[in-house]
Design an enzyme around this catalytic site. Structure first.
Site, PDB file in Angstrom:
ATOM      1  N   HIS A 183       0.845  -1.197   0.000  1.00 20.52           N
ATOM      2  CA  HIS A 183       0.000   0.000   0.000  1.00 20.52           C
ATOM      3  C   HIS A 183       0.884   1.251   0.000  1.00 20.52           C
ATOM      4  O   HIS A 183       0.536   2.256   0.612  1.00 20.52           O
ATOM      5  CB  HIS A 183      -0.914   0.016   1.228  1.00 20.52           C
ATOM      6  CG  HIS A 183      -2.063  -0.955   1.145  1.00 20.52           C
ATOM      7  ND1 HIS A 183      -3.071  -0.998   2.068  1.00 20.52           N
ATOM      8  CD2 HIS A 183      -2.361  -1.896   0.219  1.00 20.52           C
ATOM      9  CE1 HIS A 183      -3.939  -1.951   1.730  1.00 20.52           C
ATOM     10  NE2 HIS A 183      -3.525  -2.510   0.609  1.00 20.52           N
ATOM     11  N   HIS A 192      -8.124   0.337   1.936  1.00 17.95           N
ATOM     12  CA  HIS A 192      -7.149  -0.070   0.916  1.00 17.95           C
ATOM     13  C   HIS A 192      -7.131   1.026  -0.138  1.00 17.95           C
ATOM     14  O   HIS A 192      -8.040   1.826  -0.223  1.00 17.95           O
ATOM     15  CB  HIS A 192      -7.545  -1.426   0.351  1.00 17.95           C
ATOM     16  CG  HIS A 192      -7.478  -2.531   1.379  1.00 17.95           C
ATOM     17  ND1 HIS A 192      -6.797  -3.691   1.191  1.00 17.95           N
ATOM     18  CD2 HIS A 192      -8.017  -2.608   2.626  1.00 17.95           C
ATOM     19  CE1 HIS A 192      -6.907  -4.461   2.280  1.00 17.95           C
ATOM     20  NE2 HIS A 192      -7.647  -3.814   3.156  1.00 17.95           N
TER      21      HIS A 192
END
Ligand SMILES: Cc1cc2nc3c(=O)[nH]c(=O)nc-3n(C[C@H](O)[C@H](O)[C@H](O)COP(=O)(O)OP(=O)(O)OC[C@H]3O[C@@H](n4cnc5c(N)ncnc54)[C@H](O)[C@@H]3O)c2cc1C
Length: 628
Positions: A560, A603
């Protein structure tokens, strides 16, 4: 345009964000758009389309990472599945494909595979498909950092605009799927919802009751700006067709035949600057937006085709970099924009002194726990169990410890800021970094945003968690590697767990996960701890050192990564302004994960699609202003 070799807009990277931009800008038939992407059409690649194939394409030609036994010699890097089909030339170029972090001091000095998608669709073609946005306060923090217009309230309509949510079926609802219609779009290009393969049965209810016993509420819909609690998350899938809905499927293939939209295969090396000040100079920025420098003007970009040919293509209006958080900073540095020390070390001319380029990299370490199931038939093969809990610092530490962790963290901020500043040669000052870290401290300890995600997965014969601290204070970097053609390789240094509170939060989240698997009613069907094993990490009250050893020895990237061309004021180390223009340039923007200034819960893709939707509106509004 392909005949004239010039376009209004050139987009570098057909990834998650880049394809939103290409789609929206080319909606106007008189606007010409070129997208340049090193990867190819993967529509018929089952490793992409199959929602059950997550992780299968790692190390294949659609991943910028290939398998490595060690980083040297580079030719030991062999693309596992591809090697037999590679030409001599591809084998020779293989070292250029190698993406891994440099050894991570706080993860037992390990180098870790760092995956990113390389295809039309970018990383959205290989990711885990989870669709979870962010805590509202985290988006509001972008505005608080000095980016007017970037709040949850202002971004929210763009989340809806990008999305076409498929409400869950009755069976999916029974299995935990739930939603609030106020939070979802119906008519956007991106299909979201629950996968066809969603696990049927009572496991969700068992998990929910267990989290309830631990004081964690059920969250009916984590996509409304409050992520905290336990929920079944939606995914970027086309449920009825039973395929992944990646950025290409959502935003590109339906419009690929627009005559004003071209896509070519190639790797952008650098932005080409206009030495005589014409080119796109017609698009003047307002004087108050001028940040003092003589602003440089991009004439276009230079890219390399798969056969090695170098081509320059001209942008009449703008160049938009959407090569992702790892490669956008490389293009900027190769174009002379960045930290002068780094650029001159590569023998490149300095075009704009912008030391934030490649800095501020924020990534999360992903930590695993796996247990045997004592009821192996709970989960059949091929079932997806999209369940996770998001916890705040208060949830992790409880009222007794929370104040202590908060004050210790606050007291450490000056030292951490100095440490991070030293790593970039103090080009971004410690005071600036401290301001950012204070804002992050406020988010965590005053605004109570979530700081840990604990995924609760179930597969045949096994249960387990993947868990991670969501908002690390550690700051890493991504820069060009040392020399020559290898310059196209990034030096990826996430600095995982660089500062101790990140480890403290990771361990606290790990302890909660352990408790979860050993609390009723979940514990009735959970057997032995098979990773890392009872000896390494006893179920009952393991020592802090045992947890730390487990994390250091086995954590992997969470993929991420963001922040390497951050949207922030220039004196804070920012690279782009609130309209996503690179400081010191008149017509170069960045639209991808690099511009997100602070890590978010949830996310990334959900927020990236919304962000790119808003960016396309900003670009189009400039175009209108210029026309007037
Ligand atoms: C294994 C994994 C699992 C993940 N799981 C999830 C998940 O479940 N949910 C979620 O929301 N997020 C997830 N993520 C994160 C998310 O997918 C990424 O953050 C996001 O897709 C990044 O989008 P982007 O537009 O910034 O870059 P990308 O989508 O990576 O696009 C960049 C594009 O630029 C191209 N490019 C690179 N260099 C150049 C160059 N020099 N010239 C031209 N083009 C170039 C690349 O090939 C690529 O196509 C995951 C990521 C990974 C790796």
């Amino acid at each position: 345009s392909s005949k004239t070799g010039q376009y209004d807009y050139i987009v570098a990277g057909a990834g998650t964000a880049g394809l939103v931009i290409a789609h929206r800008l080319s909606t106007n038939p008189s606007t010409t758009v070129l997208v340049i992407e090193p990867g190819a059409d993967e529509r018929s690649n089952p490793n992409v389309t199959d929602p059950l194939a997550f992780t299968v394409p790692f190390g294949t030609h659609i991943d910028w990472q290939c398998t490595i036994a060690s980083l040297s010699p580079p030719l030991s890097c062999i693309l596992r599945a591809e090697a037999p089909r590679m030409t001599q030339r591809e084998v020779a170029l293989t070292p250029l494909l190698l993406d891994a972090t440099i050894p991570q001091t706080h993860l037992a000095s390990r180098s870790l595979e760092y995956h990113q998608g390389k295809a039309i669709g970018g990383t959205s073609i290989i990711n885990g498909m989870t669709y979870v946005r962010a805590d509202a306060a985290e988006i509001d923090a972008w505005a608080a950092l000095g980016n007017p217009g970037w709040t949850w309230r202002e971004l929210f309509p763009y989340y809806l605009r990008s999305e076409a949510f498929t409400p869950p079926s009755a069976a999916q609802t029974t299995a935990g799927a739930s939603w609030d219609p106020a939070y979802h779009g119906e008519a956007g290009p991106l299909r979201t919802g629950y996968p066809y393969e969603m696990l049927n049965g009572t496991l969700f209810e068992r998990m929910r009751a267990t989290w309830d016993a631990l004081g964690q509420p059920w969250n009916r819909d984590p996509n409304g700006g409050g992520v905290r609690g336990f929920a079944a998350w939606p995914m970027t899938v086309d449920r009825d067709a039973d395929v992944r809905d990646d950025a290409a499927r959502a935003y590109y293939w339906d419009v690929a035949d627009r005559t004003n939209l071209d896509l070519v295969q190639g790797t952008v090396e650098r932005v080409v600057w206009d030495s005589d000040g014409c080119g796109a100079a017609t698009r003047k920025r307002k004087p108050e937006e001028n940040d003092g420098d003589a602003m440089v003007v991009a004439r276009g970009v230079e890219y390399v085709t798969p056969s090695g040919e170098k081509i320059t293509v001209r942008a009449k209006k703008e160049v938009i970099l959407s090569a992702g958080a790892i490669r956008t900073p490389l293009i900027l540095e190769q174009s002379g924009i960045g930290n002068p020390d780094i650029i001159s070390a590569h023998g490149l001319p300095i075009v704009v002194d912008l030391p934030g380029v490649g800095e501020n990299f924020q990534e999360q370490p992903n930590i695993a726990l796996v247990y045997n199931s004592t009821k192996p038939d709970t989960v059949p093969a091929g079932a997806i169990s999209p369940y996770a809990a998001f916890l705040s610092a208060g949830d992790l530490f409880g009222p007794e410890q929370l104040a202590d962790v908060a004050s210790r963290t606050l007291a450490s901020l000056p030292a951490w800021s100095a440490q991070i500043a030293a790593a970039n040669g103090n080009r971004v000052s410690a005071q600036a970094l401290e301001r950012i870290l204070r804002l992050q401290h406020n988010l965590i300890f005053a605004k109570n945003v979530t700081v840990a995600e604990i995924i609760c997965f179930a597969r045949p014969g096994e249960f387990g968690s993947a868990l991670w601290p969501l908002l690390p204070f550690s700051r890493g970097s991504v820069h060009l590697s040392s020399k020559g053609a290898e310059g196209r390789n990034p030096v990826i240094d996430p600095q995982y767990l660089q500062v101790d509170v990140d480890m403290t939060i990771a361990v606290a989240a790990g302890r909660v996960a352990q408790r979860f698997w050993r609390t009723a009613p979940m514990n009735k069907i959970v057997g032995a701890n098979i990773f890392p094993g009872e000896e390494a990490l006893p179920d009952s009250n393991p020592a802090e050192a045992q947890w730390e050893a487990h994390i250091a020895g086995s954590a992997t990237p969470n993929h991420h990564g963001l922040g390497t061309a951050a949207m922030m004021p220039r004196d804070l180390g920012g690279v782009v302004d609130p309209e996503l223009c690179v400081y010191g340039t008149r017509n170069v923007r960045v639209v991808d994960a690099s511009i997100i200034p602070l890590q978010i819960s949830g996310h990334l893709t959900a927020t990236l699609y919304a962000l790119a939707e808003r960016a396309s509106d900003i670009i189009i509004s400039w175009e209108r202003a210029t026309e007037v």
